[in-house]
Design a protein around this motif. Sequence first.
Motif, PDB file in Angstrom:
ATOM      1  N   GLN A 181       4.888  -2.377  -9.358  1.00 36.13           N
ATOM      2  CA  GLN A 181       3.882  -3.418  -9.112  1.00 36.13           C
ATOM      3  C   GLN A 181       3.388  -3.431  -7.672  1.00 36.13           C
ATOM      4  O   GLN A 181       2.300  -3.909  -7.402  1.00 36.13           O
ATOM      5  CB  GLN A 181       4.448  -4.790  -9.472  1.00 36.13           C
ATOM      6  N   VAL A 182       4.202  -2.904  -6.762  1.00 34.58           N
ATOM      7  CA  VAL A 182       3.752  -2.815  -5.364  1.00 34.58           C
ATOM      8  C   VAL A 182       3.431  -1.377  -4.976  1.00 34.58           C
ATOM      9  O   VAL A 182       2.959  -1.125  -3.874  1.00 34.58           O
ATOM     10  CB  VAL A 182       4.809  -3.388  -4.391  1.00 34.58           C
ATOM     11  N   LEU A 183       3.684  -0.432  -5.894  1.00 31.44           N
ATOM     12  CA  LEU A 183       3.333   0.961  -5.643  1.00 31.44           C
ATOM     13  C   LEU A 183       2.906   1.615  -6.959  1.00 31.44           C
ATOM     14  O   LEU A 183       3.622   2.425  -7.539  1.00 31.44           O
ATOM     15  CB  LEU A 183       4.518   1.724  -5.026  1.00 31.44           C
ATOM     16  N   PRO A 184       1.688   1.268  -7.439  1.00 25.50           N
ATOM     17  CA  PRO A 184       1.178   1.906  -8.665  1.00 25.50           C
ATOM     18  C   PRO A 184       0.832   3.372  -8.398  1.00 25.50           C
ATOM     19  O   PRO A 184       0.756   3.812  -7.250  1.00 25.50           O
ATOM     20  CB  PRO A 184      -0.077   1.091  -9.003  1.00 25.50           C
ATOM     21  N   ASP A 185       0.590   4.099  -9.460  1.00 25.50           N
ATOM     22  CA  ASP A 185       0.141   5.480  -9.286  1.00 25.50           C
ATOM     23  C   ASP A 185      -1.284   5.475  -8.723  1.00 25.50           C
ATOM     24  O   ASP A 185      -1.977   4.451  -8.736  1.00 25.50           O
ATOM     25  CB  ASP A 185       0.203   6.241 -10.611  1.00 25.50           C
ATOM     26  N   TYR A 186      -1.732   6.616  -8.226  1.00 30.94           N
ATOM     27  CA  TYR A 186      -3.011   6.679  -7.514  1.00 30.94           C
ATOM     28  C   TYR A 186      -4.188   6.310  -8.404  1.00 30.94           C
ATOM     29  O   TYR A 186      -5.142   5.650  -7.964  1.00 30.94           O
ATOM     30  CB  TYR A 186      -3.212   8.078  -6.923  1.00 30.94           C
TER      31      TYR A 186
END
Length: 804
Positions: A524-529
């Motif tokens: 949730q704080v690091l989604p895929d690009y």
Amino acid sequence: MILSIFTSKNYSKKHTQIRYVLFLILFVILCVLPLRSVSFREDISAMIPAGTDGRIKEDFTLLQKAPLSGSVLITLQSKKVTPEQLINVAKSLSSRFKPPYFILQDYSKTTPQSIIDYLLTQAPNLTTEADLKNLEELTSPNTVAATLKINKHQLISPIGIGVKKIIVSDPLNLRSLYLKKIASLRFLPHFNTKGQHILNNDQTALLLIAKSQIPMTDSNGGEKLLSNFKQISHSALAENNLKSSDISISLLSGHIYTVANASIIKNDLTTISIVSAVALIILFLFSFRHVGALAIFLAPGIAIMAGLGSTAIFFPNMSTIVIGFGSILMGVSIDFAIHTYFALADRHDDPKQAVRNIKFPILYGAATSCVAFGALYISGIPGIKQLAVFSVAGIIAACSYALLFIPNFCCSSPSISQNTPPRLESKKRGSKKITLIISAILIISGSIIALSNCFDTELKHLGYISENIHNTEKIFTDSWGDLRGHSLLFASGSTQQEALQKNTKVWADITKNLQNEKAINISQVLPDYQAQQENFSRWRKFWNNNKINETKAILQKEGAKLHFAPKIFDSSIKKLSNPIVPESIQSMRSSSLGFLAEMLIPKTSYQEHVNIITLLPDTERIIKYYTPQKEKLLGVRLVAQSKFKQALEFEMEKDILRFIGLSGVLVIILILLLFKNIRRATLAIFPAIFGVISTFSLLSILNIPLNIFHIIALPLVIGLGADYGIFMVFQEVKETTPSTLKAVRISGLTTLAGFGVLVLAKHPSLNSLGATVAIGISSALLCAIFILPRLLNLHYTSNQSKET
């Protein structure tokens, strides 16, 4: 041709001995050469089976990537001092941290303000479709007015100074929406941060996290690290006028286990070496009493060198564990030399005939021992495969040494009286039947008791854990929880994008199907690009120029009513349209959420896959949910301590039953082929069976679970037990020698003196080997000396009766 030259009568015995010595030196050199290109490994991985499709081995590797597994954790704990005093001692301590021992991990960026700033900065990349409705609500006139009233109330309250920067940077309370992105962190142990220091909830403990350049497997470096830690801890307390009774300072890392194990093994080997040496000297004085017998004690060294050289040829990566325990299992090597020595003593006048008399029993014994140890090669455990090669090569070398070298080296030996009767005196038939009945009862009852034993696959039980380490573990668990109690769900990819995509997919599945589970995930704080690009497009579409101007106007209007300074919020609203680059693992590591990346994204080398971890409870529900099909569908791998232990136990039990069963079957078949007589073959194998069953049953009675080191010592019991049986039964095949019983007894005692004394060791692995050798060899020896002659004599007397 060479052998004929060496034994030629044209050369004196002295010259022959010199040639044999030179040959041995050449042999040792040839064994040493392969070791030059071998690398040695000290970890336990060599004793882990690969499992189906290599899964267990891969799981073991992944478990090493658990959160904080490679860190040095230091906790300061006290209920006597204030949090400020804890912090002062921590500052004094950390100021003394120097490489290579300690490199303090700085989490001073991890403050509420910095986390909020980071989330608001990354908001364009984090805004999902579901977030738009909340954004609409947060920017409506009524909600903005209500939010500003709350902000005003907080500013004039005692916490006003602390929240001023937060309110100015986020007047719309967007933080309430984006803080939910890290809501799963509530399932981590609760702690507070004060600057770069981490305190637990009641502020009675402080945690420092450090890295070390000292490898955790380096016992010498570990001792220096612990010594340095003790010194700087004492200095830090003294600087603050405190004592160790005021504040407890504890360290937890792999170094304490390595140092404890190295220390206890060193103490064990010192004690055992003294006891073993005394026992062997006593045996030498009472049983050999002749300088010629000293050649016997070269046999283990020759066997070990042959084992090392042969193993190095087949395995370029050798385990030091295998070397250590393989050397111990070479206790079988001295037996052949002992039997040759006493055969020479029986026929002092005719050494060649003495060798001919003993040659076949020794060759039969060597063959059964090779079969017993050779069966280990089918094991799926790499270390046991190495042990098989090591042992077989050592046995062949020991047998060759006994038959070729002992007759030349033992140039003098005591002659033994030939008046010793070849068999026990004939006893009443009833007493012999009682012996047979008692033996049968012991075998049957022992087998039943042995079946109740269990197998211990807990890897930490194979190492030594002192009371101090137990106390340290408890201190950390009580204060900071136990991250080892989590299941680890790995989303792995050859690139960051692939790993992030799988991790996003994992979280979507968890929120749908495992809502009530305490999962900790970073997606949730690091989604895929790709998701970040979609989120950014969504954000820009929402925050168009009209929306920004409209929101700015609402803030100015409602802010004026509450007497906020004009345009105080303009800069924060302007930032909403700032350009932003996609977030990556590297940029997160250097952010205020770096600690989260540190825990859930293990660092990798250039060519390694990127792994992203989701923490889940280690429960039956989680294990059952992530079936192989589910893992394949999501592209993930679940690794849990309980699941790993179950898989390891199943694989080891299957593996052990396979190679121990094969070992027993091959030994039985070989003895049948050698003796070509079922009764003699049964009696020859009887001491080995008796020794194995006694070992299992006694360990069960003592409530000692079996471990891998109990098992790898069993071929020694099988091999030596079969040797004792072969030498005793061989008396019926050929004319007996008076010293056969004595040689069997002394060979058993030398094994117990040399290796059975390991039962005195405090280290669990050494103790396991010692217990197996002590119980198994003692039982097999007693069976061969006291039971087997009666059973052999029973048949002999019966035949005599029929002939009469």
